[in-house]
Design a protein around this motif. Structure first.
Motif, PDB file in Angstrom:
ATOM      1  N   ASP A  95     -17.581  11.614 -11.571  1.00  0.00           N
ATOM      2  CA  ASP A  95     -16.915  11.030 -10.408  1.00  0.00           C
ATOM      3  C   ASP A  95     -16.183   9.748 -10.787  1.00  0.00           C
ATOM      4  O   ASP A  95     -15.054   9.498 -10.334  1.00  0.00           O
ATOM      5  N   GLN A 154     -12.061   9.083 -10.642  1.00  0.00           N
ATOM      6  CA  GLN A 154     -11.483   7.965  -9.895  1.00  0.00           C
ATOM      7  C   GLN A 154     -10.673   7.060 -10.812  1.00  0.00           C
ATOM      8  O   GLN A 154      -9.572   6.623 -10.447  1.00  0.00           O
ATOM      9  N   ASP A 170      -7.396   8.843 -11.822  1.00  0.00           N
ATOM     10  CA  ASP A 170      -6.476   8.862 -10.683  1.00  0.00           C
ATOM     11  C   ASP A 170      -5.838   7.491 -10.475  1.00  0.00           C
ATOM     12  O   ASP A 170      -4.633   7.385 -10.176  1.00  0.00           O
ATOM     13  N   SER A 171      -6.639   6.449 -10.617  1.00  0.00           N
ATOM     14  CA  SER A 171      -6.120   5.098 -10.438  1.00  0.00           C
ATOM     15  C   SER A 171      -5.093   4.761 -11.509  1.00  0.00           C
ATOM     16  O   SER A 171      -4.022   4.204 -11.215  1.00  0.00           O
TER      17      SER A 171
END
Length: 292
Positions: free
Chosen positions: A197, A201, A204-205
């Motif tokens: 996870d 994240q 994606d950032s």
């Protein structure tokens, strides 16, 4: 071997390679390193955005543009002294860049040595416990993919931050012409997150930060960009011309060192079977370029 005196950095011992005097010295000279590391490249560095960062030790997670300048400008523009976690053994030992890497702070890791990889995590953890910062390029190779803003990330960046209980700062870079853009994002606190996870994240950032650079500075028409070439020809020429300028570049290592899940398959691998086929009427449709 020009810089043989840096051989100690190959040791697996965190206490030998990461010392308090070494950290103090590098923090003291960082203002000088910051003024010289980026500006000594032949490109201009531009800071796109930098939010207020949390105080204390942190891990900077940076995208690896197909350039060496992204390291120099990231070190300069993040504004805080950081030890770079890198496998740049040849650069460290055999080039003048090695002296600059050592002066700014380096954690050397051998990507092919399991024990050394584990030791690098302990070195980074020790450094963070001493209130130092770590800078990681978790893609591990130059991102020369035609269709991935950010390649899949090696999990070491998460393991380092989680083990030391520090935030990760996503950073993205992109180069256009003679300008290297650096975009810094908000902190990610991953201590309570599962590894997968957290990596999703973070990736994606980093991709969003990179996309913001492209939207703002990378506007161009397809016709002007390609100059009459096919997209494949343009990209190959673009990458080859840059690699040709490098003093140290290992084609095989860079082509195979990116992170892949067991189920991942590269585009080239997906079509390898075509090399084994004998073209005939029954399978001619498989060679249709519109399908490829």
């Amino acid at each position: 071997m020009r810089n043989w005196f840096f051989k100690y950095l190959t040791s697996n011992s965190p206490w030998r390679t990461i010392t308090r005097p070494g950290l103090w010295m590098r923090k003291a000279i960082y203002p000088i390193v910051r003024k010289l590391s980026g500006p000594l490249t032949d490109v201009e560095g531009i800071l796109v955005n930098k939010p207020v960062l949390p105080k204390g030790p942190k891990v900077f997670s940076v995208t690896h543009t197909y350039s060496r300048e992204d390291i120099a400008w990231a070190i300069s523009l993040v504004g805080e002294q950081s030890y770079l976690l890198t496998n740049a053994y040849r650069e460290l030992m055999c080039t003048s860049d090695g002296i600059a890497l050592w002066a700014s702070g380096i954690i050397l890791v051998d990507r092919y040595d399991k024990d050394n990889r584990r030791a690098s995590i302990q070195k980074a953890k020790r450094l963070l416990q001493m209130k130092g910062n770590v800078m990681v390029f978790p893609e591990a190779v130059w991102n020369m993919s035609e269709n991935q803003l950010v390649r899949k990330l090696y999990p070491g960046v998460y393991r380092i931050a989680a083990a030391a209980n520090v935030p990760i700062i996503p950073v993205s870079t992109m180069m256009y012409e003679k300008k290297l853009y650096v975009n810094i994002g908000t902190a990610i606190f991953c201590q309570t997150m599962k590894q997968q996870d957290a990596l999703i994240q973070l990736r994606d950032s980093m991709a969003s930060l990179k996309w913001a650079i492209m939207e703002r500075y990378g506007k161009d028409t397809r016709e002007h960009l390609l100059g009459g070439l096919s997209p494949e020809e343009y990209w190959k020429n673009h990458i080859d011309s840059y690699i040709a300028k490098q003093t140290v570049y290992e084609h095989e290592e860079e082509s195979n060192a990116h992170y892949m899940d067991r189920d991942d398959i590269e585009q080239a691998q997906a079509f390898e079977h075509l090399q084994l086929l004998s073209p005939k009427q029954e399978n001619a449709f498989l060679f249709n370029k519109r399908l490829l």
